[in-house]
Structure formats: structure tokens, C-alpha cells
Design a protein around this motif. Structure first.
Motif, PDB file in Angstrom:
ATOM      1  N   VAL A   1      55.892  49.598  31.137  1.00 34.45           N
ATOM      2  CA  VAL A   1      55.298  49.380  29.823  1.00 34.45           C
ATOM      3  C   VAL A   1      54.024  48.564  30.010  1.00 34.45           C
ATOM      4  CG1 VAL A   1      55.593  48.299  27.568  1.00 34.45           C
ATOM      5  CG2 VAL A   1      57.516  49.485  28.642  1.00 34.45           C
ATOM      6  N   LEU A   2      52.934  49.050  29.445  1.00 39.25           N
ATOM      7  CA  LEU A   2      51.650  48.376  29.574  1.00 39.25           C
ATOM      8  C   LEU A   2      51.679  47.026  28.864  1.00 39.25           C
ATOM      9  CD1 LEU A   2      48.628  48.583  30.438  1.00 39.25           C
ATOM     10  CD2 LEU A   2      48.188  49.558  28.182  1.00 39.25           C
ATOM     11  N   LEU A   3      51.264  45.964  29.590  1.00 37.42           N
ATOM     12  CA  LEU A   3      51.198  44.625  29.000  1.00 37.42           C
ATOM     13  C   LEU A   3      49.767  44.286  28.580  1.00 37.42           C
ATOM     14  CD1 LEU A   3      53.440  42.647  31.534  1.00 37.42           C
ATOM     15  CD2 LEU A   3      54.066  43.455  29.244  1.00 37.42           C
ATOM     16  N   VAL A   4      48.814  44.526  29.497  1.00 39.08           N
ATOM     17  CA  VAL A   4      47.443  44.099  29.218  1.00 39.08           C
ATOM     18  C   VAL A   4      46.471  44.859  30.096  1.00 39.08           C
ATOM     19  CG1 VAL A   4      47.208  42.310  30.987  1.00 39.08           C
ATOM     20  CG2 VAL A   4      46.121  41.966  28.778  1.00 39.08           C
ATOM     21  N   THR A   5      45.221  44.946  29.645  1.00 41.07           N
ATOM     22  CA  THR A   5      44.119  45.459  30.451  1.00 41.07           C
ATOM     23  C   THR A   5      43.043  44.391  30.507  1.00 41.07           C
ATOM     24  OG1 THR A   5      44.534  47.743  29.823  1.00 41.07           O
ATOM     25  CG2 THR A   5      42.334  47.241  30.631  1.00 41.07           C
ATOM     26  N   VAL A   6      42.536  44.108  31.713  1.00 41.78           N
ATOM     27  CA  VAL A   6      41.392  43.203  31.865  1.00 41.78           C
ATOM     28  C   VAL A   6      40.239  43.996  32.442  1.00 41.78           C
ATOM     29  CG1 VAL A   6      42.599  40.997  31.924  1.00 41.78           C
ATOM     30  CG2 VAL A   6      42.448  42.357  34.005  1.00 41.78           C
ATOM     31  N   VAL A   7      39.044  43.696  31.955  1.00 40.91           N
ATOM     32  CA  VAL A   7      37.886  44.525  32.276  1.00 40.91           C
ATOM     33  C   VAL A   7      36.736  43.717  32.882  1.00 40.91           C
ATOM     34  CG1 VAL A   7      36.168  46.101  31.320  1.00 40.91           C
ATOM     35  CG2 VAL A   7      38.493  46.138  30.439  1.00 40.91           C
ATOM     36  N   THR A   8      36.513  42.541  32.370  1.00 36.54           N
ATOM     37  CA  THR A   8      35.356  41.745  32.780  1.00 36.54           C
ATOM     38  C   THR A   8      35.752  40.734  33.851  1.00 36.54           C
ATOM     39  OG1 THR A   8      34.547  41.929  30.521  1.00 36.54           O
ATOM     40  CG2 THR A   8      33.502  40.272  31.937  1.00 36.54           C
ATOM     41  N   GLY A   9      34.917  40.590  34.888  1.00 35.03           N
ATOM     42  CA  GLY A   9      35.176  39.602  35.922  1.00 35.03           C
ATOM     43  C   GLY A   9      35.319  38.212  35.321  1.00 35.03           C
ATOM     44  N   GLY A  10      36.396  37.488  35.700  1.00 35.51           N
ATOM     45  CA  GLY A  10      36.641  36.161  35.167  1.00 35.51           C
ATOM     46  C   GLY A  10      37.406  36.149  33.848  1.00 35.51           C
TER      47      GLY A  10
END
Lengths: 112, 112
Positions: free
Chosen positions: A44-53
Motif C-alpha cells: 500500500v502506497l504511503l508517500v511519494t517524495v520528489v524534491t531533494g531534501g
């Protein structure tokens, strides 16, 4: 071939403790996802991060994407038995197609 | 909420049988994926499809084929099942712009 290494592979802690799991690569990713999988079920997808930092919080879970977009961490505060499961990170290649590279996972057990 | 369903949760087949695993998603996603998950090996991509009647091989396509005649349905076919295809099979879908994938509950296939 892009590889994602997760550590630790197994983690068993008492309810109420804090923990951090890591997802590392030598490759750069355009985005990184974290999934949780319970026994006998799909991830199950929890989160997506895209930007460094970038840092994202989901209740007691804090996700961070490394500045260079090669690594990520998941920190859980005051772990609860409901946090038990297999945690998978997955990265998308820059300028790549829709495929994801999955890490081998961290199996987390929270002991009541 | 995205819903991905798989035709069976558990399946037992004999060596040499032809096996069909079906997956249906209700979010009008362009991309659909088939993975297998084995202990210690993580999720490995078998095939994916980015449009109706379009398919691409993943990392481990040998012994498998796929069919996508309608946008919402993606089938995995084991032409002649073998014992080394005993595994958990996971279907996922995702839209064109995002790398986030949504998984079905999985089919645990045992080939005897």
C-alpha cells in the motif's frame, strides 16, 4: 541497473520506541515512494517524495528524500503494533519510463 | 479510492497446466504491471503494459505472457506452469504522469 538497498533487513522493537529505516542507492531517482505491505496482502502506497531534501510527515511517520535524490529514510515515532509490516522503497529513474525499482524491504515487528 | 482486484487469492495448479491470472483496475490508469514476490528477492517485474494491446518485458519475462485487450484488465498467462513459478503474484496499476503504483491483494500460486 539501478539498485536500492534497504537497511536493516529485519527490525524488532518494543511498542513506544522510535526507529529509522534506510533506503540507499548510488543512482539518482526522480521520485521515491514508500509502501507498507502486511502479510498476505499487496503493498500500500504511503508517500511519494520528489524534491531533494524534501520531508513529508504522515502522522507518526516522517519520510525524507536525500539532497542528492539517491537515498531516503523513514522514521517512526512511538511505534505501535499496527506499524508491523514489510516496508518497501521504490524509485523512479530520471527521464525513465514508468517502471519502478523496488528495494528488498525492511521487515518491521513491533512487540506489544 | 483506487481499487485493483485479482481473480484469485490462492491457486494450486499442477506442473504443465496453463494458468491465467487476471487483474482489473477501476481508475482508468494507462499503466498496468505484473510482479512476482519471493523471499529474499523482493518484487521483480515480469511484464508491464502502457496501453491497450501494448506490452513490454520486465526483468523476468521467461515462461510468462500477458494480454491487455481492455484498458481496465491485464492478464498474466503461465503457458506451462513449473514448480519454480510457485510465488506470490502482484498486479499494480498507475497513471501516465505519476510513478505511484496501486497494488492488488496478490495471488499466491502453488505449482505442484
Amino acid at each position: 541497473t539501478q539498485l536500492l538497498e534497504q537497511s536493516p533487513q529485519f527490525l524488532s522493537i518494543q511498542e513506544g520506541e522510535n526507529l529509522t529505516v534506510y533506503c540507499n542507492s548510488s543512482s539518482v531517482f526522480s521520485s521515491l515512494q514508500w509502501y507498507r505491505q502486511e502479510p498476505g496482502e499487496g503493498p500500500v502506497l504511503l508517500v511519494t517524495v520528489v524534491t531533494g531534501g524534501e520531508v513529508k510527515k504522515l502522522k507518526r511517520l516522517t519520510f525524507q528524500f536525500g539532497d542528492a535524490r539517491k537515498d531516503s529514510s523513514l522514521h517512526i515515532t512511538a511505534a505501535q503494533p499496527g506499524d508491523t509490516g514489510l516496508y518497501l522503497c521504490a524509485g523512479a529513474a530520471p527521464f525513465g519510463n514508468e517502471k519502478l525499482t523496488f528495494g528488498t524491504g525492511t521487515r518491521l515487528t513491533i512487540i506489544p | 479510492d483506487v481499487k485493483v482486484t485479482q481473480s484469485s487469492r490462492y491457486l494450486v495448479k499442477r506442473t504443465g497446466e496453463k494458468v491465467f491470472l487476471e487483474c482489473v483496475q477501476d481508475m482508468d490508469h494507462e499503466n498496468m504491471f505484473w510482479y512476482r514476490q519471493d523471499p529474499g528477492l523482493g518484487l521483480r517485474l515480469i511484464y508491464f503494459s502502457y496501453d491497450v494491446k501494448m506490452k513490454e518485458k520486465g526483468d523476468i519475462p521467461e515462461g510468462y505472457s500477458v494480454s491487455r485487450e481492455k484498458k481496465e484488465r491485464f492478464s498474466l498467462i503461465l503457458e506451462s506452469a513449473s514448480t519454480n513459478q510457485t510465488s506470490m503474484y502482484l498486479c499494480a496499476s498507475g497513471d501516465w504522469l505519476a510513478y505511484e503504483q496501486y497494488f492488488g491483494p496478490g495471488t499466491r500460486l502453488t505449482v505442484t
